[in-house]
Scaffold this motif. Structure first.
Motif, short mmCIF file in Angstrom:
data_model
loop_
_atom_site.label_atom_id
_atom_site.label_comp_id
_atom_site.label_asym_id
_atom_site.label_seq_id
_atom_site.Cartn_x
_atom_site.Cartn_y
_atom_site.Cartn_z
N SER A 72 -41.03 12.25 53.16
CA SER A 72 -42.13 12.29 54.13
C SER A 72 -42.66 10.88 54.26
CB SER A 72 -43.28 13.17 53.63
OG SER A 72 -42.79 14.30 52.96
N GLU A 135 -41.20 2.73 46.24
CA GLU A 135 -42.31 3.60 46.66
C GLU A 135 -42.36 4.79 45.70
OE1 GLU A 135 -42.08 4.54 50.84
OE2 GLU A 135 -42.37 2.44 51.41
N GLU A 137 -43.35 8.30 44.47
CA GLU A 137 -43.75 9.49 45.24
C GLU A 137 -43.60 10.78 44.43
OE1 GLU A 137 -42.10 9.43 49.21
OE2 GLU A 137 -42.33 7.24 49.35
N ASP A 156 -38.70 5.94 46.36
CA ASP A 156 -38.16 5.78 47.71
C ASP A 156 -38.03 4.27 47.97
OD1 ASP A 156 -37.66 5.88 50.47
OD2 ASP A 156 -39.74 6.29 50.99
N LYS A 174 -34.13 2.73 54.50
CA LYS A 174 -34.43 3.77 53.52
C LYS A 174 -33.20 4.37 52.84
CE LYS A 174 -38.91 4.30 54.07
NZ LYS A 174 -39.84 4.21 52.93
N GLY A 246 -44.26 10.95 50.10
CA GLY A 246 -44.85 9.73 50.67
C GLY A 246 -45.55 8.91 49.61
N THR A 247 -45.73 7.64 49.93
CA THR A 247 -46.35 6.74 48.95
C THR A 247 -47.78 6.38 49.33
OG1 THR A 247 -46.10 4.69 47.70
CG2 THR A 247 -45.52 4.56 50.02
#
Ligand code: DO4
Ligand code: MG
Length: 279
Positions: A72, A135, A137, A156, A174, A246-247
């Protein structure tokens, strides 16, 4: 309870005791609705064995077999701010504000299992990128029925210059070899993870901490179930799937990872995921 995937089998740690599951297939073991109850039932037939603790350090694998890893984006305010900054020259910032506020979340395919690394393995920086960050998460495990059955830690890895040049380059920023890490275990419990759980990250370079920060997962703008419901709208996952949420932690714009850096991501309930950046 914590579930560890090891080269010697699936190890369940519950109330400071360790058990070796009779099930050897990770896909079959994890892909169950009401996984917590199912494992509690299995534990009644198993004998605790303290010697299994050694395997958790020496034989640990990523907690994944045939699952995919999805992610996400822009679920924390900090992520929105960082993307606006990195894409301002390309005039891409508006997209991030819009997706932060929109009803539909940003979801993207991150990694197949074969490209996902586990605890103690190396993550990578793309050779054609000059600005890279990890990242940290919270990562959901969702079974094929669409319910959240466990939690792990995800990294991530992201190439900020590529993503910032044009949002359409996101898949290249990514998804590449060594861009996703998961571990050290799957946290499985009766109730959802504590909404005030904290996620922290430390980056160590030449024995010195060059970055550290932390955030509570309660700072996330969206609900876990909301992200999952969008992911499952038009996709089937026969073995279940992982979903990074998400981060909320992004180092300052003048920071980039170096080869040899050690990335440590901790969520107390789950443990610490440690990976070194490959040379
Ligand atoms: O849209 C870019 C990626 C966002 C992301 O990975 C995050 O917010 O964690
Ligand atoms: Mg991310």
């Amino acid at each position: 309870m914590r579930i560890y995937n090891t080269t010697r089998g699936i190890i369940i740690s519950h109330h400071d005791q360790f058990f070796l599951s009779e099930e050897r297939d990770w896909n079959v073991f994890v892909n169950r609705s009401n996984l917590y109850k199912a494992v509690c039932n299995e534990l009644q037939q198993l004998e605790a064995n303290d010697q299994l603790t050694e395997l958790i350090t020496s034989a640990l694998l990523a907690p994944i077999a045939d699952q995919e890893v999805w992610a996400s984006g822009v679920t924390y305010f900090r992520s929105r701010e960082a993307r606006i900054e990195e894409s301002k020259d390309a005039k891409g910032g508006d997209f991030y504000t819009r997706v932060y506020d929109a009803e539909r979340p940003e979801l993207f395919f991150k990694s197949p299992a074969y490209r996902t690394v586990g605890p103690g393995s190396q993550v990578r920086i793309r050779k054609d990128s000059r600005w890279n960050v990890p990242e940290p998460e919270l990562t959901l495990f969702v079974c094929s029925g669409g319910t959240i059955e466990g939690y792990t830690i995800g990294n991530d890895m992201s190439s900020r210059d590529i993503e910032g040049e044009n949002p359409l380059y996101l898949p290249q920023a990514k998804s590449y070899n060594g861009a996703a890490a998961l571990g050290p275990c799957l946290l499985v419990q009766e109730n959802p993870i504590d909404p005030d759980a904290a996620i922290s990250m430390e980056i160590v370079r030449d024995s010195a901490v060059v970055f550290s920060d932390q955030i509570s997962i309660n700072q996330m703008k969206r609900k876990h179930t909301e992200l999952v419901s969008y992911l499952f709208r038009e996709l089937d996952f026969p073995h279940g799937t992982f979903l990074m949420t998400g981060t909320g932690i992004i180092p300052h714009d003048d920071f980039t990872l170096h080869a040899g850096d050690i990335v440590k991501i901790t969520i107390a309930e789950i443990g610490t995921l440690i990976n070194t950046v490959a040379q």
